[in-house]
Design a protein around this motif. Structure first.
Motif, PDB file in Angstrom:
ATOM      1  N   TYR A  55      61.598  23.035  64.478  1.00  0.00           N
ATOM      2  CA  TYR A  55      63.105  23.357  64.831  1.00  0.00           C
ATOM      3  C   TYR A  55      62.884  24.393  63.313  1.00  0.00           C
ATOM      4  O   TYR A  55      63.831  25.611  63.936  1.00  0.00           O
ATOM      5  N   ARG A  56      62.332  23.947  62.154  1.00  0.00           N
ATOM      6  CA  ARG A  56      62.274  25.188  60.842  1.00  0.00           C
ATOM      7  C   ARG A  56      61.422  26.529  61.964  1.00  0.00           C
ATOM      8  O   ARG A  56      61.942  27.776  61.061  1.00  0.00           O
ATOM      9  N   PRO A 112      72.114  22.332  57.682  1.00  0.00           N
ATOM     10  CA  PRO A 112      72.917  21.973  56.511  1.00  0.00           C
ATOM     11  C   PRO A 112      74.114  21.411  57.488  1.00  0.00           C
ATOM     12  O   PRO A 112      75.241  20.698  57.623  1.00  0.00           O
ATOM     13  N   GLN A 113      74.409  21.938  58.693  1.00  0.00           N
ATOM     14  CA  GLN A 113      75.202  21.640  59.780  1.00  0.00           C
ATOM     15  C   GLN A 113      74.907  21.820  61.435  1.00  0.00           C
ATOM     16  O   GLN A 113      75.583  21.167  62.156  1.00  0.00           O
ATOM     17  N   ALA A 114      73.937  21.188  61.638  1.00  0.00           N
ATOM     18  CA  ALA A 114      73.580  20.681  62.511  1.00  0.00           C
ATOM     19  C   ALA A 114      72.823  19.592  62.112  1.00  0.00           C
ATOM     20  O   ALA A 114      71.720  19.525  61.273  1.00  0.00           O
TER      21      ALA A 114
END
Length: 421
Positions: A55-56, A112-114
């Motif tokens: 993902y990153r 941080p949000q998902a």
């Protein structure tokens, strides 16, 4: 013969092997349950790290590499029981769904949000699911094979080890009291069994030698003592017809000969093995035979004899020893009684010979006491053979009583007791 030692050893080994196999199986099953959870958790951690890296790197969340893993947008997408359990234990990984299926779930932070929840359907691969039955069957099969093979090996070895002990036991059983064969302990191993056999053989030989000495002693005594007594009795008859010896001396010599003859008869009877045989004897008839066996010269003209023995009174004993016991007690009463009277009775299992001593004060003290204990040691020996008790009771101005307990209440040991006057 009772149960063989080898059978007991084999059963003990089989039981021990079975217990060890069960313990080992339990450890294997417990380890399998713990290990599979660690494996699934390690796979779940590895896949979570791979998803985060993908993902990153690409900004897109790919499908899990393992077909039994699924990605859920959050805990809300999972069943209600899983959500409640996660709320109570946030660090928990293993959950059970409403249908009973076991899953491993872990939250994966993408940014941080998902975040998402990675779920692994481990039910088809878990030990507690479908594989425990064949694993358990395999463990039981291996346990049975190990117990069977170990028992067979132990059987072969134990048979070899205990064979000398079994041979020793059979030889002793076949002997059954008979003399042991020469060199009885030969052929046995030089261990505890051989040592035991040699000790048994040595003790047996010593016992045989002791019995042989006793037989020789009995035979020698029978010859060496009976022959002089016969010669003395013949001389006594000759002296009775010659002058130079008073009638009292002749009577005294005859009494001593009779006493010695009785002593020899009792000692020889006690030394013989056949004296241990017992049978039921009519006590009244036995007393009557002993009384009638005494010559008429034994009884004074004014002698008062009373016999009070109930009919059909029987006692289990050796006939010869009973006859000698009655003769001993009767002679003791006749020779040492203070008055020409004797009362023979049997009551409550006690056979009593009682002499009145109403005129005891007119006789010297030594004469009155002469009969007390005379020959009673031999009478006590006869009582000891039968487990009876001989009791002596002397009362001044009353009676001198010798009593034998013939019933079950008697005391073994043939002891002579003197109750207090």
């Amino acid at each position: 013969m009772k149960q063989r030692i080898s059978i007991g050893i084999r059963r003990l080994f089989a039981l021990q092997a079975l217990v060890l196999c069960l313990l080992f199986s339990g450890l294997v099953l417990g380890y399998a349950l713990v290990a599979e959870d660690n494996v699934f958790n390690a796979q779940l951690d590895s896949e979570s790290a791979w998803l985060q890296a993908q993902y990153r790197a690409h900004g897109v969340l790919p499908e899990p590499r393992y077909p039994f893993m699924r990605v859920h947008p959050g805990w809300d997408a999972l069943p209600e029981p899983v959500r409640r359990l996660h709320a109570r234990e946030p660090g928990r990984v293993e959950f059970t769904q409403p249908g009973g299926e076991v899953i491993h779930a872990r939250q994966v932070a993408l940014s941080p949000q998902a975040s998402v929840v990675l779920v692994a359907q481990v039910e088809p691969f878990g030990f507690a699911g479908h594989t425990w039955r064949p694993v358990l069957a395999l463990l039981l099969l291996l346990s049975a094979l190990l117990v069977g093979a170990g028992t067979w090996l132990v059987y072969r070895r134990v048979e070899k080890l205990v064979a000398p002990l079994g041979r020793l036991a059979r030889q002793l059983e076949q002997a059954d009291g008979a003399p042991l064969a020469p060199r009885f302990a030969d052929g046995l191993p030089d261990n505890e069994t051989g040592y035991l056999a040699r000790v048994i053989e040595g003790q047996w030989r010593q016992l045989e030698a002791q019995l042989a000495r006793e037989r020789d002693f009995t035979r020698d005594v029978s010859h060496e003592l009976r022959t002089p007594l016969t010669i003395l009795r013949n001389l006594h008859q000759q002296l009775a017809t010659e002058s130079g010896i008073t009638p009292a001396q002749v009577r005294q010599l005859g009494e001593m000969l009779d006493w010695q003859q009785s002593t020899v008869d009792i000692l020889l009877a006690l030394a013989r093995q056949e004296s241990l045989a017992r049978t039921d004897i009519d006590l009244g008839a036995a007393v009557e035979r002993v009384i009638l066996a005494r010559p008429d010269t034994t009884w004074p003209d004014d002698f008062a004899l009373t016999v009070g023995i109930p009919d059909r009174t029987t006692v289990a004993c050796n006939p010869r020893l009973l006859e000698l016991l009655l003769a001993n007690l009767l002679d003791n009463a006749l020779k040492h009684g203070a008055e020409p009277a004797l009362d023979i009775a049997c009551d409550g299992g006690w056979l009593t010979f009682s002499n009145p001593v109403a005129n005891a004060s007119s006789k010297p003290a030594q004469a009155r006491a002469e009969g007390i204990g005379q020959g009673l040691h031999l009478a006590a020996r006869i009582c000891a053979v039968h487990g009876w008790e001989l009791r002596v009771d002397e009362q001044a101005g009353g009676h001198f009583t010798a009593a034998v307990c013939l019933g079950a209440g008697g005391h073994a040991g043939g002891r002579v007791s003197r109750p207090p006057a």
